[in-house]
Structure formats: C-alpha cells, structure tokens
Design an enzyme around this catalytic site. Sequence first.
Site, PDB file in Angstrom:
ATOM      1  N   GLY A 150     -14.871  -2.880   0.865  1.00 22.64           N
ATOM      2  CA  GLY A 150     -16.209  -2.333   1.094  1.00 22.64           C
ATOM      3  C   GLY A 150     -16.526  -1.181   0.149  1.00 22.64           C
ATOM      4  O   GLY A 150     -17.643  -1.069  -0.363  1.00 22.64           O
TER       5      GLY A 150
ATOM      6  N   GLY B 285     -12.641  -7.657  -1.051  1.00 17.11           N
ATOM      7  CA  GLY B 285     -11.383  -7.991  -0.395  1.00 17.11           C
ATOM      8  C   GLY B 285     -10.951  -9.428  -0.634  1.00 17.11           C
ATOM      9  O   GLY B 285      -9.804  -9.691  -1.015  1.00 17.11           O
TER      10      GLY B 285
ATOM     11  N   LYS C 159     -22.146 -15.067   1.412  1.00 21.58           N
ATOM     12  CA  LYS C 159     -23.538 -14.760   1.733  1.00 21.58           C
ATOM     13  C   LYS C 159     -24.209 -13.932   0.672  1.00 21.58           C
ATOM     14  O   LYS C 159     -23.627 -13.009   0.112  1.00 21.58           O
ATOM     15  CB  LYS C 159     -23.582 -13.961   3.037  1.00 21.58           C
ATOM     16  CG  LYS C 159     -23.223 -14.761   4.263  1.00 21.58           C
ATOM     17  CD  LYS C 159     -23.313 -13.833   5.423  1.00 21.58           C
ATOM     18  CE  LYS C 159     -23.281 -14.534   6.766  1.00 21.58           C
ATOM     19  NZ  LYS C 159     -23.441 -13.511   7.812  1.00 21.58           N
TER      20      LYS C 159
ATOM     21  N   ARG D 118       0.823  -1.221   0.000  1.00 27.51           N
ATOM     22  CA  ARG D 118       0.000   0.000   0.000  1.00 27.51           C
ATOM     23  C   ARG D 118       0.855   1.268   0.000  1.00 27.51           C
ATOM     24  O   ARG D 118       0.433   2.291  -0.556  1.00 27.51           O
ATOM     25  CB  ARG D 118      -0.941  -0.009   1.195  1.00 27.51           C
ATOM     26  CG  ARG D 118      -2.063  -0.991   0.975  1.00 27.51           C
ATOM     27  CD  ARG D 118      -3.049  -0.969   2.105  1.00 27.51           C
ATOM     28  NE  ARG D 118      -4.238  -1.709   1.731  1.00 27.51           N
ATOM     29  CZ  ARG D 118      -5.136  -2.137   2.588  1.00 27.51           C
ATOM     30  NH1 ARG D 118      -5.000  -1.891   3.877  1.00 27.51           N
ATOM     31  NH2 ARG D 118      -6.193  -2.799   2.167  1.00 27.51           N
TER      32      ARG D 118
HETATM   33  P1  ADP Z   1     -15.452 -10.484  -1.065  1.00 30.72           P
HETATM   34  O1  ADP Z   1     -14.623 -10.142   0.158  1.00 30.72           O
HETATM   35  O2  ADP Z   1     -14.620 -10.627  -2.290  1.00 30.72           O
HETATM   36  O3  ADP Z   1     -16.611  -9.538  -1.233  1.00 30.72           O
HETATM   37  P2  ADP Z   1     -16.983 -12.425   0.408  1.00 30.72           P
HETATM   38  O4  ADP Z   1     -16.453 -11.876   1.686  1.00 30.72           O
HETATM   39  O5  ADP Z   1     -18.401 -12.168   0.103  1.00 30.72           O
HETATM   40  O6  ADP Z   1     -16.075 -11.953  -0.818  1.00 30.72           O
HETATM   41  O7  ADP Z   1     -16.819 -14.007   0.391  1.00 30.72           O
HETATM   42  C1  ADP Z   1     -15.605 -14.669   0.578  1.00 30.72           C
HETATM   43  C2  ADP Z   1     -15.789 -15.902   1.389  1.00 30.72           C
HETATM   44  O8  ADP Z   1     -16.789 -16.742   0.844  1.00 30.72           O
HETATM   45  C3  ADP Z   1     -14.531 -16.732   1.428  1.00 30.72           C
HETATM   46  O9  ADP Z   1     -14.013 -16.741   2.736  1.00 30.72           O
HETATM   47  C4  ADP Z   1     -14.980 -18.128   0.983  1.00 30.72           C
HETATM   48  O10 ADP Z   1     -14.425 -19.168   1.759  1.00 30.72           O
HETATM   49  C5  ADP Z   1     -16.472 -18.069   1.204  1.00 30.72           C
HETATM   50  N1  ADP Z   1     -17.184 -19.040   0.364  1.00 30.72           N
HETATM   51  C6  ADP Z   1     -17.169 -19.139  -0.980  1.00 30.72           C
HETATM   52  N2  ADP Z   1     -17.885 -20.200  -1.388  1.00 30.72           N
HETATM   53  C7  ADP Z   1     -18.365 -20.807  -0.287  1.00 30.72           C
HETATM   54  C8  ADP Z   1     -19.178 -21.967  -0.058  1.00 30.72           C
HETATM   55  N3  ADP Z   1     -19.635 -22.699  -1.067  1.00 30.72           N
HETATM   56  N4  ADP Z   1     -19.476 -22.292   1.220  1.00 30.72           N
HETATM   57  C9  ADP Z   1     -19.002 -21.549   2.239  1.00 30.72           C
HETATM   58  N5  ADP Z   1     -18.247 -20.430   2.095  1.00 30.72           N
HETATM   59  C10 ADP Z   1     -17.928 -20.059   0.838  1.00 30.72           C
HETATM   60 MG    MG Z   2     -14.945 -10.502   2.243  1.00 33.97          MG
END
Ligand code: ADP
Ligand code: MG
Length: 404
Positions: free
Chosen positions: A384, A361, A208, A42
């Site tokens: 975020g 992230g 989620k 960073r």
């Molecule tokens: P980002 O930070 O890119 O927005 P998220 O925080 O929404 O992404 O999601 C990332 C998390 O989702 C990871 O820790 C990953 O392990 C989890 N994940 C992805 N697929 C599954 C699944 N099928 N079941 C449980 N967790 C999952």
């Molecule tokens: Mg995340």
Amino acid sequence: MNKKTITDIDPDGKKVFVRVDFNVPLSSKDPNDDITVTDDTRIRAALPTLNYLLDHGAALILASHLGRPASAEDKQFAMDPVADRLSELLGRPVIKVDEVVGPEAAAAAAALKPGDVMLLENTRFEPGEKKNDPDLAAQMAGMADMYVDDAFGSAHRAHSSTEGAAQAMRAKGGPAVAGFLMGKELQALGTAVSNPPHPYVAIMGGAKISDKIKLIDNLLQKADTILIGGGMANTFLASMGYDMGKSLVEEDALAEAKRLLEQAPGQLVLPVDAGVADEFSADAVRIDKSIEEIESHEMALDIGPHTLDRFGEKLQGAKLVVWNGPMGVFEFPAFAKGTDTLALILAGLVDEGAEVVIGGGDSAAAVKKAGLTEKMTHVSTGGGASLELLEGKELPGIAVLDDK
Ligand code: ADP
Ligand code: MG
C-alpha cells in the site's frame, strides 16, 4: 526524496528507537504451541540498519507491529518468537520486554549499554497505536535519544510508532531519520515520482481499476507510455465497446476508464489478445484469442502472445519502468505466462541499463515466484505504501522525517 538517513547522524553512545517491520508469518495461531517465525526475510532485511547502528556505538530499542491482534490478550501475536530469531541472526542477546511502553520497558531502556538490543512488545497491543495517540508516542520517544524509521510498509499510516514517535523525538530535540531499507525505497520510488528519466514506461495490471484510478492519473502526468494488462484491462476494453464475456469488468468504473482513455489518447496501450477460459479455476483450459473473438461464456485471465510482443516493443529503449499489478491471474500456472514473460523482458532491460521498479504486494509476489526479484533494480517491500507514494501522496511516516 530529500530525507536524512542513519549515515547523517552520530549514534555513538546513544539509545536509538528503531521502528522496524517485523510483521513476519508465524507457524501457529495457537498460543499454547511453540510458535516460530516461518519466513525471516523481513528480519534479515533490517539487519544492515541494525548492524550499522550497533557498529557505530548505539544501543537499540526496536518496535514493530505483528499481525492484527484485537488486544494485548491476543498472545499468539507476542513478539517472543521474533526476538528469538533476531537474536540468532544478530549473534547477540535480545532483551524482550513484555510491554510496548510502561515501567518495565522504561527501566530496561534506561539500563541499556552500547551494543545492547531490546525488543518491545507488539505495538498493536496498545490501543493508542493506530490512533496515533501522542502520549503513547511520547513514551516511545522518551526511552531514546534518536528515532529511526525503517518500516516503509507502514509509512502510509500515521500511527504512534511511525509518525507520532518521530514527531515526539523532534519535540525533545532529537533526530528522526530513515534507515537503510526506507532510504532504498525512497531512492527508487522517489526517482519515479520526482525526476524520472525518459523514456519512462509504466505498466499497470491487477484485478481492479477502481483501486488505481488516482495512480493512473498520476502516472499519466509522469510516464510517456502506460501499458495496461490484468483484470483492469477488461474494464478499459469494455468501455471501448468490446464484449468481454464473463471477464472481470467493473461496471462502476466504466465511465472513469473512458475518461482516462479520452484524456490520454495513444498514451495508454491496451491488450490486443488474451488467454481466455470458460471458468475461473486453476485447471481451466487456456485458449489464446484476439479481444474481438472473446465469446459470451469466456473470461480473459491473462494477456496473450501478441500483446506481449506489443508491450515488448513499447518497452524497447526505456530508461525507467515502473510496474504495478500482475498481467493475469498469475496464481494459476496456465495464466501466469503474461506476468512471467513480462518479468523476463524487464530483467533483460535491467541488463541494458534501465531502472526497473516493482510496486504492489501481489506484483512483488509474482516477481518472486518467477525467481527474478534479484534481477530487478528495486522490488518495493511496501504494498500500500508504494502505491500511495506513486500516486503522488505525501506519506505521513516519511514527511515527518528530518530533511537533508
Ligand atoms: P498489487 O497487489 O501488485 O497492487 P493487485 O492486488 O491490484 O496487485 O492485483 C493482483 C490480483 O489481480 C491477483 O490476485 C490476480 O489474480 C488478479 N488478476 C490479474 N489479472 C486478472 C484477470 N484478468 N482477471 C481476474 N483477476 C486478475
Ligand atoms: Mg494486491
């Protein structure tokens, strides 16, 4: 997005307050240790902006938050190790002051000559920072003639050093503009929000769906197709009546998932198969099977090979791809395949001239882990902030900057 950047101002002979993102990982939490910066990505990322301003005759007053200090007594979050690393990278001394605002900072700022660099203490040492205290913001802006925001990852929060200081700079007649990093984020994500080229394919995954309903709603307005993987796909599939076994399914979000599917038939593309396991663990054995075959003791932890084929077909010829959320539990090597393969497909699309933008992230971490960050058009540094921008929200730290 129509915002001025540092190439639109003349910093010669001026003092420029730059809100940077120096929220870096540190080697220790013990203030008695010799704490060092363990990953300076960073700090390096800010160098183009800092060097540009210095080369054009500015003196710099830099500010960032670092970690989550409870108060100014949390000395393990002091900016000293950052100042040391920054000084090495810039190849010039960095004047570190031990307060964010106050007589010491003001005196040091007043004494700055062109080419000088000064780093303020952790902005979160000031209790007013997160409350966007206008007095604190006015003291920050008071030390400088111009305000530059290069901390995209903090732009979704109206804090004194982001929204507040820009506002205060405007009040005293000075410019408030974006740095190069911020400009790059606005360019890449702004295109997706305001005038995306078509075909535009969005890819959504992650744990989620409840976190991302607004985002999916907004993407349904803009994108031609949305491919859904990751944990959130389970909730969609369950809402269609599939038995997802022990998979992560959000019962509370089933109705919303159903609504989204009904609202946009054909626009949302779901997995047809999955990599499943008996338990949520790094050494669980993976079996690929179709969604109908998932048994009550199994959980879907990744998208399967037929789904990857289907996603690959849907991505053919795309001009813009926006991807948020890993396709599976990429932290477990056996279930990283969907995410890694998708990243490779996207790297291939970039070679064919498509724009591929990654937000979130964990998504950025997954692409980095796959070694493909440099291949993508843009990997956003703001978790975020990038999601809120893609949701169509106005981010306070950006809205406040001067329009072109
Ligand atoms: P980002 O930070 O890119 O927005 P998220 O925080 O929404 O992404 O999601 C990332 C998390 O989702 C990871 O820790 C990953 O392990 C989890 N994940 C992805 N697929 C599954 C699944 N099928 N079941 C449980 N967790 C999952
Ligand atoms: Mg995340």
